[in-house]
Design a protein around this motif. Sequence first.
Motif, short mmCIF file in Angstrom:
data_model
loop_
_atom_site.label_atom_id
_atom_site.label_comp_id
_atom_site.label_asym_id
_atom_site.label_seq_id
_atom_site.Cartn_x
_atom_site.Cartn_y
_atom_site.Cartn_z
N MET A 193 0.84 -1.20 0.00
CA MET A 193 0.00 0.00 0.00
C MET A 193 0.87 1.26 0.00
SD MET A 193 -3.18 1.28 0.25
CE MET A 193 -4.29 0.12 1.07
N ASN A 194 0.69 2.12 -0.99
CA ASN A 194 1.47 3.35 -1.08
C ASN A 194 0.96 4.43 -0.13
OD1 ASN A 194 3.34 2.61 -3.03
ND2 ASN A 194 2.02 3.22 -4.73
N GLU A 195 1.87 5.25 0.36
CA GLU A 195 1.53 6.47 1.08
C GLU A 195 1.33 7.57 0.04
OE1 GLU A 195 4.01 9.66 3.74
OE2 GLU A 195 4.20 7.55 4.27
N LEU A 196 0.21 8.27 0.09
CA LEU A 196 -0.08 9.32 -0.89
C LEU A 196 0.69 10.59 -0.57
CD1 LEU A 196 -3.95 8.95 -1.33
CD2 LEU A 196 -2.13 7.93 -2.71
N ILE A 197 1.10 11.31 -1.61
CA ILE A 197 1.71 12.61 -1.44
C ILE A 197 0.78 13.65 -2.05
CG2 ILE A 197 4.04 11.70 -1.43
CD1 ILE A 197 4.35 12.62 -4.31
N ALA A 255 -7.15 1.39 -2.75
CA ALA A 255 -6.36 1.19 -3.98
C ALA A 255 -4.87 1.36 -3.67
CB ALA A 255 -6.80 2.18 -5.06
N VAL A 256 -4.13 0.28 -3.79
CA VAL A 256 -2.75 0.26 -3.29
C VAL A 256 -1.80 1.12 -4.11
CG1 VAL A 256 -3.06 -2.02 -2.28
CG2 VAL A 256 -2.14 -1.82 -4.60
N GLY A 257 -2.02 1.20 -5.43
CA GLY A 257 -1.02 1.79 -6.30
C GLY A 257 -1.07 3.29 -6.47
N SER A 287 -4.88 7.47 -11.26
CA SER A 287 -5.53 6.17 -11.37
C SER A 287 -4.48 5.06 -11.28
CB SER A 287 -6.28 6.05 -12.70
OG SER A 287 -7.35 6.95 -12.77
N SER A 288 -4.88 3.93 -10.72
CA SER A 288 -3.98 2.79 -10.63
C SER A 288 -4.77 1.50 -10.56
CB SER A 288 -3.08 2.91 -9.40
OG SER A 288 -2.30 1.75 -9.23
N ASP A 289 -4.30 0.50 -11.27
CA ASP A 289 -4.94 -0.81 -11.20
C ASP A 289 -3.98 -1.85 -10.62
OD1 ASP A 289 -3.18 -0.97 -13.29
OD2 ASP A 289 -4.66 -1.59 -14.80
N SER A 290 -2.96 -1.40 -9.89
CA SER A 290 -2.01 -2.32 -9.28
C SER A 290 -2.72 -3.24 -8.30
CB SER A 290 -0.91 -1.55 -8.54
OG SER A 290 -0.18 -0.74 -9.43
N CYS A 295 7.21 -3.36 -0.81
CA CYS A 295 7.03 -2.04 -1.42
C CYS A 295 7.49 -2.03 -2.88
CB CYS A 295 7.81 -0.98 -0.63
SG CYS A 295 7.09 -0.65 0.99
N PRO A 296 6.78 -1.30 -3.75
CA PRO A 296 7.17 -1.21 -5.16
C PRO A 296 8.53 -0.55 -5.32
CG PRO A 296 4.93 -0.39 -4.80
CD PRO A 296 5.55 -0.56 -3.45
#
Length: 207
Positions: free
Chosen positions: A46-50, A102-104, A129-132, A143-144
Amino acid sequence: MKSLLISLLLLAPAVLCDPRSPWKIHLETVNRQRSKFAEKYQVANMNELIYDPKLEKKILEQLALTDTCPKPSIISHNGFDFYFDIGNVDEGKSTVYDLVSAVGKKTMASYISTCMKTGVRIISAVTDSSDSPAISGPPASQCPDGSFPNGKLCKLKNNRDGYVRKGWFDPIGLAVEILAKKTDEVYEGAVEEAAKVLVDTQEILDG
């Protein structure tokens, strides 16, 4: 007509002492709920949003198409996902599930506007948008590329901690904090709804 509505949206917050966006407080609210989601459902990537303030203009353009009074909804357009009226505690829960889960997704911006018909404040947000797909495992354990573990989330490298506008002052900060708390209620509800969705999906797969 569209240009006129955008101009009015830009002017209305200044006239009504309405903050342009919930900025850092709203960002922290969203990331806190993403962190809770990652921990509860063991999401490893799961990404942290900036916060990207340049995306606020995109919200304005979409608001102009709704006559400034959108219903709780999600619109995908040109690689971005728009979330409207997410502060609506009664109806907004279904519009923020993707924002929380949404993880990506990597970037976001938000905006507080006023419906010109009703005078009601509306909280909107936009993300890339992300479909990861989600990866099952301990939070932030996979982590990616280009990111590193930061608590339960994956933080992008070379990312400054949040975004703070110049000219921040107490009245706006207070209004932002109040609205962020309202949206926090919505995100909590979205996480609970997510649990039901995941349980139902698992039952279907197991069945």
